[in-house]
Write an enzyme that holds these catalytic residues in place. Structure first.
Site, mmCIF file in Angstrom:
data_model
loop_
_atom_site.group_PDB
_atom_site.id
_atom_site.type_symbol
_atom_site.label_atom_id
_atom_site.label_comp_id
_atom_site.label_asym_id
_atom_site.label_seq_id
_atom_site.Cartn_x
_atom_site.Cartn_y
_atom_site.Cartn_z
ATOM 1 N N SER A 1 44.885 51.531 43.623
ATOM 2 C CA SER A 1 45.899 51.418 44.689
ATOM 3 C C SER A 1 47.064 52.382 44.432
ATOM 4 C CB SER A 1 46.420 49.983 44.807
ATOM 5 O OG SER A 1 46.863 49.503 43.558
ATOM 6 N N VAL B 1 49.533 46.638 39.207
ATOM 7 C CA VAL B 1 49.772 46.209 40.585
ATOM 8 C C VAL B 1 48.423 46.001 41.285
ATOM 9 C CG1 VAL B 1 50.913 46.762 42.759
ATOM 10 C CG2 VAL B 1 51.882 47.602 40.612
ATOM 11 N N HIS C 1 49.876 51.786 35.346
ATOM 12 C CA HIS C 1 50.565 51.480 36.604
ATOM 13 C C HIS C 1 49.582 51.086 37.706
ATOM 14 C CE1 HIS C 1 54.970 52.604 36.084
ATOM 15 N NE2 HIS C 1 54.441 52.715 34.886
#
Ligand code: HEM
Ligand SMILES: *[C@@H]1O[C@H](CO)[C@@H](O)[C@H](O)[C@H]1NC(C)=O
Ligand SMILES: *[C@@H]1O[C@H](CO)[C@@H](O)[C@H](O)[C@H]1NC(C)=O
Length: 343
Positions: free
Chosen positions: A100, A94, A90
């Site tokens: 992040s 992104v 994940h």
């Protein structure tokens, strides 16, 4: 089957040839007195600046710190291994592998609806605290998460691979972007598109989905398959009937968990793939890899060649970890606390 193995093998060779071509200048034939023209410097991908020896001098204990922490935490709670592998995916999915996903402020990826079942943040914080003690302001959170995912894989019986280091941490994290990560109800075309944007192929899609050989899923994520699939008022016809009944029992409460691999949920093996041939895939996106003609032969290949799966998983995980990394001098930063951007 042989045919396919060969194709996949060639695909990998092509990729290696790509990489090699960026490093090895083509031999210019010597042509009498004609001077070779000056060539423009080749543009290297950011991941070319990662290196397995990046912290060799600046933080020689790094990998042993990470290894020890992951071991200790997984010993206390074995479900954490799968959660860390998913957290890494994940993160990379992104804005690339830039930690992040770890930023903890209102409106960050972590606060998104799609992130609500992500776990393992405390383990990463614990590793980071020890790393800061031994090598202050040196090691990025993105590198820590990448290596922790490798160690978690190894702990559940998966392959080892060398982790290239040198990622910087990003300064931006936007919830809306996290909701684009596949949730389990997409079709294969959109999965392929999503992976393609990350620089990953259909081989990587099938191989990395194999991470679902371990770990769990919230019943909430599969509820519509059990009762009202696709607005038909009926369950998903691609679910084995006994499996369907068992899932309905296990999912009386939508907050319950079910295993992603129904046969060997704690072992890193090819049962995930053999299950798909028996309509025993938990997520609709898992099952679709078997019904879609673009991916089915690869699923069969993985199911019948465990060594191939294990080897290719390591290769694809390195590719995943190289996704859109920040390596330039002016890009990103080394966060001091994984939860916050530096002042
Ligand atoms: C292909 C697209 C993918 C989809 C649609 C997908 C979807 C999901 C969903 C819905 C869950 C259950 C979450 C929950 O409700 O608790 C899950 C869990 C998991 N996913 Fe994926 N995933 C994908 C790709 C990947 C990749 C590339 C990896 C890693 C290489 C991965 C690793 C995992 C792991 C290990 C778990 C178990 C997490 C745990 O037990 O805490 N997934 N995935
Ligand atoms: C796949 O899903 C996308 C996004 O929801 C949709 O636009 C597309 O029409 C779907 N493709 C197929 C073949 O069903
Ligand atoms: C879901 O419904 C749409 C339109 O109602 C249909 O085109 C599609 O094939 C269905 N998907 C599946 C997997 O049954």
């Amino acid at each position: 089957m042989r045919w396919f193995l060969l194709t996949v093998f060639l695909l990998n060779l092509l990729h290696l040839a790509d990489i090699a071509a960026t490093f090895i200048p083509k031999q210019q034939p010597l042509m009498g007195r004609v001077l070779p023209k000056a060539k423009a410097a080749p543009v290297l991908p950011p991941s070319a600046f990662l290196s397995t020896t990046y912290y060799l001098k600046s933080c020689p204990n790094l990998e042993s710190i990470i290894h020890q922490k992951v071991n200790a935490w997984v010993q206390k709670d074995s479900t954490l291994a799968a959660s860390i592998i998913r957290l890494h995916f994940h993160d990379c999915a992104v804005r690339g592998c830039d930690a992040s996903i770890l930023l903890n402020h209102p409106g960050s990826e972590r606060s998104a609806e799609a992130s609500r079942t992500l776990r393992g943040f405390t383990l990463i914080d614990d590793i980071k605290a020890e790393v800061e003690r031994q090598c202050p302001k040196t090691v990025s959170c993105a590198d820590i998460l990448t290596a922790a995912a490798r160690d978690a894989t190894l702990l559940v019986g998966g392959p080892f691979w060398e982790v290239p280091f040198g990622r910087k941490d990003g300064k931006f994290s936007i919830a809306k972007e996290a909701n684009n990560v596949p949730q389990g109800h997409e079709n294969v075309t959109s999965l392929l598109k999503f992976f393609d944007k990350m620089g990953l192929t259909f081989v990587d899609l099938v191989v990395l989905s194999g991470a679902h050989t371990i770990g769990r899923c919230n019943c909430y994520s599969i509820q519509q398959r059990l009762y009202n699939f696709n607005g038909t008022g009926k369950p998903d016809p691609s679910l084995n009937i006994n499996y369907l009944n068992s899932l309905r029992k296990q999912c009386r409460l939508s907050s319950n968990y079910v295993n992603l691999d129904v046969t060997t949920p704690k072992t890193f093996d090819v049962a995930y793939y053999t299950n798909l041939g028996k309509k025993l895939g938990l997520l609709s996106t898992d099952q679709l890899l078997y019904s879609d003609s673009r991916t089915r032969s690869l699923v069969d290949l993985m199911a019948s060649q465990p060594e191939f799966f294990i080897g290719q998983f390591a290769v694809s995980m390195v590719k995943l970890g190289n996704t859109n990394v920040l390596t330039g001098k002016k890009q990103g930063e080394v966060r001091q606390n994984c939860n916050y951007v530096n002042y």
